[in-house]
Enzyme design. Structure first.
Site, PDB file in Angstrom:
ATOM      1  N   GLU B  48       0.830  -1.213   0.000  1.00 40.74           N
ATOM      2  CA  GLU B  48       0.000   0.000   0.000  1.00 40.74           C
ATOM      3  C   GLU B  48       0.864   1.262   0.000  1.00 40.74           C
ATOM      4  O   GLU B  48       0.634   2.189  -0.778  1.00 40.74           O
ATOM      5  CB  GLU B  48      -0.917   0.032   1.241  1.00 40.74           C
ATOM      6  CG  GLU B  48      -1.966  -1.066   1.306  1.00 40.74           C
ATOM      7  CD  GLU B  48      -3.021  -0.985   0.202  1.00 40.74           C
ATOM      8  OE1 GLU B  48      -3.049   0.008  -0.544  1.00 40.74           O
ATOM      9  OE2 GLU B  48      -3.801  -1.939   0.085  1.00 40.74           O
ATOM     10  N   ASN B  52       1.358   3.904  -3.118  1.00 40.50           N
ATOM     11  CA  ASN B  52       1.017   5.321  -2.950  1.00 40.50           C
ATOM     12  C   ASN B  52       2.175   6.233  -3.351  1.00 40.50           C
ATOM     13  O   ASN B  52       1.962   7.264  -3.992  1.00 40.50           O
ATOM     14  CB  ASN B  52       0.622   5.613  -1.505  1.00 40.50           C
ATOM     15  CG  ASN B  52      -0.813   5.205  -1.205  1.00 40.50           C
ATOM     16  OD1 ASN B  52      -1.554   4.816  -2.096  1.00 40.50           O
ATOM     17  ND2 ASN B  52      -1.186   5.296   0.055  1.00 40.50           N
ATOM     18  N   ARG B 106      -9.061   4.083  -8.153  1.00 33.25           N
ATOM     19  CA  ARG B 106      -8.544   3.904  -6.793  1.00 33.25           C
ATOM     20  C   ARG B 106      -9.750   3.932  -5.859  1.00 33.25           C
ATOM     21  O   ARG B 106     -10.738   4.623  -6.145  1.00 33.25           O
ATOM     22  CB  ARG B 106      -7.563   5.014  -6.397  1.00 33.25           C
ATOM     23  CG  ARG B 106      -6.388   5.270  -7.338  1.00 33.25           C
ATOM     24  CD  ARG B 106      -5.692   4.051  -7.839  1.00 33.25           C
ATOM     25  NE  ARG B 106      -5.173   3.171  -6.795  1.00 33.25           N
ATOM     26  CZ  ARG B 106      -4.553   2.030  -7.054  1.00 33.25           C
ATOM     27  NH1 ARG B 106      -4.398   1.620  -8.294  1.00 33.25           N
ATOM     28  NH2 ARG B 106      -4.110   1.280  -6.072  1.00 33.25           N
TER      29      ARG B 106
HETATM   30  N1  LIG Z   1       2.937   9.176  -0.947  1.00 33.26           N
HETATM   31  C1  LIG Z   1       1.926  10.021  -1.205  1.00 33.26           C
HETATM   32  N2  LIG Z   1       2.146  11.197  -1.807  1.00 33.26           N
HETATM   33  C2  LIG Z   1       1.139  12.050  -2.092  1.00 33.26           C
HETATM   34  N3  LIG Z   1      -0.164  11.800  -1.809  1.00 33.26           N
HETATM   35  C3  LIG Z   1      -0.451  10.636  -1.197  1.00 33.26           C
HETATM   36  C4  LIG Z   1       0.560   9.685  -0.859  1.00 33.26           C
HETATM   37  N4  LIG Z   1      -0.049   8.625  -0.270  1.00 33.26           N
HETATM   38  C5  LIG Z   1      -1.349   8.903  -0.219  1.00 33.26           C
HETATM   39  N5  LIG Z   1      -1.633  10.099  -0.781  1.00 33.26           N
HETATM   40  C6  LIG Z   1      -2.960  10.740  -0.881  1.00 33.26           C
HETATM   41  O1  LIG Z   1      -3.829  10.110   0.056  1.00 33.26           O
HETATM   42  C7  LIG Z   1      -4.986   9.596  -0.604  1.00 33.26           C
HETATM   43  C8  LIG Z   1      -5.476   8.358   0.099  1.00 33.26           C
HETATM   44  O2  LIG Z   1      -4.536   7.283  -0.029  1.00 33.26           O
HETATM   45  P1  LIG Z   1      -5.077   5.783   0.027  1.00 33.26           P
HETATM   46  O3  LIG Z   1      -3.949   4.854  -0.204  1.00 33.26           O
HETATM   47  O4  LIG Z   1      -5.866   5.614   1.278  1.00 33.26           O
HETATM   48  O5  LIG Z   1      -6.120   5.722  -1.180  1.00 33.26           O
HETATM   49  P2  LIG Z   1      -5.817   5.651  -2.754  1.00 33.26           P
HETATM   50  O6  LIG Z   1      -4.378   5.343  -2.995  1.00 33.26           O
HETATM   51  O7  LIG Z   1      -6.347   6.874  -3.378  1.00 33.26           O
HETATM   52  O8  LIG Z   1      -6.710   4.400  -3.201  1.00 33.26           O
HETATM   53  P3  LIG Z   1      -6.345   2.840  -3.007  1.00 33.26           P
HETATM   54  O9  LIG Z   1      -5.126   2.740  -2.140  1.00 33.26           O
HETATM   55  O10 LIG Z   1      -7.553   2.257  -2.322  1.00 33.26           O
HETATM   56  O11 LIG Z   1      -6.175   2.311  -4.358  1.00 33.26           O
HETATM   57  C9  LIG Z   1      -4.567   9.409  -2.047  1.00 33.26           C
HETATM   58  O12 LIG Z   1      -5.666   9.439  -2.939  1.00 33.26           O
HETATM   59  C10 LIG Z   1      -3.613  10.600  -2.253  1.00 33.26           C
HETATM   60  O13 LIG Z   1      -4.324  11.781  -2.531  1.00 33.26           O
HETATM   61 MG   LIG Z   2      -3.354   3.803  -2.048  1.00 35.90          MG
END
Ligand SMILES: Nc1ncnc2c1ncn2[C@@H]1O[C@H](COP(=O)(O)OP(=O)(O)OP(=O)(O)O)[C@@H](O)[C@H]1O
Ligand SMILES: [Mg+2]
Lengths: 111, 146
Positions: B48, B52, B106
């Site tokens: 995860e 990200n 996502r």
């Molecule tokens: N390393 C990062 N850099 C910049 N923004 C981030 C980062 N990690 C998370 N985010 C932000 O936080 C939000 C939520 O992250 P999360 O992993 O919970 O959901 P997602 O990646 O959008 O979806 P999923 O993981 O369910 O596919 C992301 O949509 C993004 O906007």
């Molecule tokens: Mg994610």
């Protein structure tokens, strides 16, 4: 990672073999969507018995296909989910809209 | 407390490194001999955070992702860092089902999965300079042994 298809009438059984992550998601999406477009397909059952790993990327893949078959009034279900993956689906609330069954026979019967 | 072992790994923000990172973390943690389920939890949480960093941190650009693991007698600390765009509102980002990329299918469950599979998750982020995710887990299977 591999995707295999088996048709049972208008129901398409999609077996995913290997890991379902962001890296493999695009390939699975394309493969399944090009099968959904075919006139013979209406419903989808995802067979998870050979999925060795899944993270939250899998939720998006399943929900996306669910939306696509919904447009043609089709149904989606999932079979053979291990406990680790079940936890992820449960957290997301996915089971509230997509039923999960213990094995393929039950899933086919319920379609 | 002093760690019993440590490692640091740096790799490009390419999607095929997602499986590399989680397998490497699991292999390193396996020195402690946790259960298979605990190893699967580590793999999922690492996947995860690394995903990200690649899709949100760097978007379509290429940069380095750094993973650090510190092992203790019955626990692990894992940090995953990128030097990407950073998170504007951390509280919002951590909320279940919040995603900034719904068009990419996502689901916004990454942080929720990390929090569920690990004991504690910390997010340190600065806009336009990067994000670090620190995750902690005590292996209950080992706690009773020591
Ligand atoms: N390393 C990062 N850099 C910049 N923004 C981030 C980062 N990690 C998370 N985010 C932000 O936080 C939000 C939520 O992250 P999360 O992993 O919970 O959901 P997602 O990646 O959008 O979806 P999923 O993981 O369910 O596919 C992301 O949509 C993004 O906007
Ligand atoms: Mg994610």
């Amino acid at each position: 990672m591999q995707v295999k298809f088996l048709s049972k009438g208008t129901t398409l059984i999609v077996s995913i073999l290997g890991e379902l992550d962001h890296h493999s998601a695009e390939y699975i999406r394309q493969k399944v969507d090009s099968e959904i477009i075919k006139a013979t397909t209406k419903n989808i059952i995802f067979d998870f018995s050979k999925v060795t790993f899944m993270d939250s990327s899998g939720i998006g893949v399943i929900l996306g296909r669910y939306k696509n078959v919904q447009k043609i009034n089709g149904k989606t279900s999932i079979a053979n989910v291990n406990s680790q993956i079940k936890r992820i689906f449960e957290m997301s609330g996915l089971f509230k809209i997509i039923p999960v069954y213990d094995n393929l026979d039950i899933a086919i019967n319920k379609m | 407390m002093q760690p019993v072992n440590e490692m640091e790994l740096k790799f490009l923000s390419k999607s095929n490194n997602e499986s590399f990172a989680r397998v490497a973390a699991a292999a390193f943690v396996s020195q402690l001999d946790p259960t298979l389920e605990e190893m699967a939890d580590i793999k999922t949480a690492v996947s995860e955070a690394v995903t990200n960093a690649i899709i949100h941190g760097y978007e379509n650009k290429v940069g380095f992702v750094t993973m650090r693991c510190s092992l203790y007698a019955d626990s692990v600390e894992i940090s995953i860092s990128d030097e990407g765009m950073g998170i504007e509102n951390i509280e919002l980002a951590r909320q279940p089902l919040y995603t900034s990329k719904p068009e990419m299918e996502r689901s916004g469950m990454g942080f929720t999965v990390m929090e569920n599979f690990m004991d504690r998750v910390e997010v340190i982020s600065q806009l336009n300079s990067g994000t670090t995710i620190k995750m902690y887990k005590t292996f209950k299977s080992l706690k009773n042994k020591n």
